[in-house]
Motif scaffolding. Structure first.
Motif: not given
Length: 464
Positions: A398-408
């Motif tokens: 649902s948010a492939p451009g946002y979530l990875p950066g948040v979790l990283a």
């Protein structure tokens, strides 16, 4: 999920030995969020909270965890947040991975995430990735007034079992956001601010005290903060028989929930001719300051709600405008918005009763029941058996451009698992463990000095 019964001794003063005691973990990332989280945990899991059967006979065992970062509270800040029912000496600092390992290994029944939105989202994905057969009930919420980033903050909190709203007004807004994007809104539960309390206001003969509740990041500019300080000092000079206090959240070099790059203490050192004798800077627990307050003045601090709960005269300043950036737009229709000019002349705003009723300050005496619905929801989840998997709104799909950066930012991969190199090393012996902890403490001290003192100074030089 029934409460654990593997600690028969229990805390001192427990009403009955051997009775079930809930194990609750509070993970916080600042002094104010620690206060909110610890008090919320107590209110949600108190004996009999929300349970027709009387609930656990003993109070909860609250375990304090502080997420390591630039705003991790100091021992002084922990001591000053006031009584929260947890010994500050037993609160320990953890990384993301250490927190997840604690949840995996220590068998908590309830976890309260008292964190900024991005950290809540990371912990939710990290907890989901653990794949525990019996996971804890997860609770989150907001420490005060929600006046900015409503959609962003709420969607980052989606996936928790309980998302607390501090008022009826907020509960309606929260549900509208979730339903508007097709997300489940059943977790939204109305409560109140957990730290309201104190005796109702009574004017004491001979006492006349005005308190300005400062905020770390509102307003942000040097000019605006200097203006507010100047007007406060001028108010003290106009009224020499009145005690005028500037209530500060932190000392220079400490961080709170928000970053303070221009401490009022530094600005106060430049007052021409020095401050008048009836003007003072004060720290400490807000409730203790309110005990002697006859007028609370602020731009948009949550302290205004604490004062209103006690019926202390309260003023919200319009001097710098009524703007979303300042947060004082939240007080539109409250009857509290006024200016220093009017306060100088003796004006005291009167709150609008209809507005008060929707804001969770419970000035009508209903505060004792404010957590009943939330306590009942937590109790029901605990009694329901194994809980379903945590399913946040944001996913790698649902948010492939946002979530990875948040979790990283919290050393987690998009699937919630630790990034390479983020594993917690095992300690091998007391001496090596002590040395490692000493090195960690030194590194944390250097890091905090950098983000709290050096970086702001560099930014200020760049603005010249």
């Amino acid at each position: 999920m029934p409460p654990r019964t593997d600690d028969p001794a229990g805390p001192a003063g427990s009403p009955s030995f051997g009775a079930p005691a809930l194990r609750v973990a509070v993970l916080a990332d600042s002094d104010t969020r620690w206060k909110w989280g610890a008090l919320t945990a107590r209110r949600l899991t108190a004996p009999g909270a929300g349970r027709g059967d009387g609930g656990p006979a003993r109070g909860p065992e609250v375990h304090g965890l502080l997420l390591r970062g630039r705003a991790t509270p100091t021992p002084r800040q922990l001591a000053e947040v006031g009584e929260v029912g947890v010994d500050a000496g037993r609160v320990r600092e953890v990384t993301t991975l250490e927190f997840l390992h604690a949840v995996r290994d220590e068998g908590y029944d309830v976890v309260v995430l008292a964190l900024v939105g991005g950290a809540v989202q990371a912990m939710l994905h990290g907890l989901a990735a653990l794949g525990l057969p019996r996971r804890p009930v997860v609770v989150t919420g907001y420490v005060g007034v929600v006046y900015e980033k409503l959609a962003d903050g709420l969607l980052l909190r989606h996936g928790a079992d309980v998302v607390l709203a501090n008022s009826r007004h907020d509960a309606g807004r929260f549900r509208a956001v979730y339903e508007g994007v097709g997300a489940d809104s059943s977790a939204v539960t109305e409560a109140a601010l957990p730290f309201l309390g104190g005796e109702p206001y009574r004017r004491e003969p001979g006492r006349d005290t005005v308190v300005f509740a400062a905020q770390p990041s509102v307003p942000a500019s040097r000019a605006d903060r200097t203006y507010l300080l100047r007007r406060l000092v001028e108010h003290a000079r106009r009224h020499p028989g009145r005690e005028v206090l500037l209530k500060l959240r932190s000392k220079p070099g400490e961080h709170t929930t928000h970053i303070e790059e221009l401490p009022y203490q530094r600005l106060a050192e430049r007052i021409p001719g020095g401050p008048p004798p009836n003007f003072r800077l004060v720290y400490g627990h807000m409730g203790e300051v309110l005990d002697r307050t006859d007028l609370l003045v602020t731009v948009s601090s949550t302290a205004a709600l604490e004062a209103l709960h006690r019926r202390i005269p309260t003023a919200v300043l319009s001097d710098l405008g009524v703007r979303e950036a300042l947060g004082n737009h939240h007080f539109i229709s409250s009857g509290l918005i006024t200016s220093w000019d009017r306060l100088d002349e003796g004006h005291r705003p009167l709150p609008d009763e209809e507005w008060l009723a929707g804001q969770g300050v419970a000035a009508d005496g209903s505060y004792a029941d404010a957590y009943d619905a939330a306590g009942a929801r937590v109790a029901g989840l605990l009694d329901a058996g194994p809980l379903p998997a945590i399913t946040p709104y944001y996913t790698p799909v649902s948010a492939p451009g946002y979530l990875p950066g948040v979790l990283a930012r919290y050393h987690l991969a998009p699937d919630g698992r630790p990034l390479p190199g983020a594993a917690v090393p095992k300690e091998t012996g007391r001496v090596r463990g002590a040395v490692r902890e000493t090195v960690r403490n030194a590194a944390r001290g250097a890091y905090r000095h950098g983000v709290q003192r050096v970086a702001p100074a560099i930014r200020r030089v760049g603005e010249l």
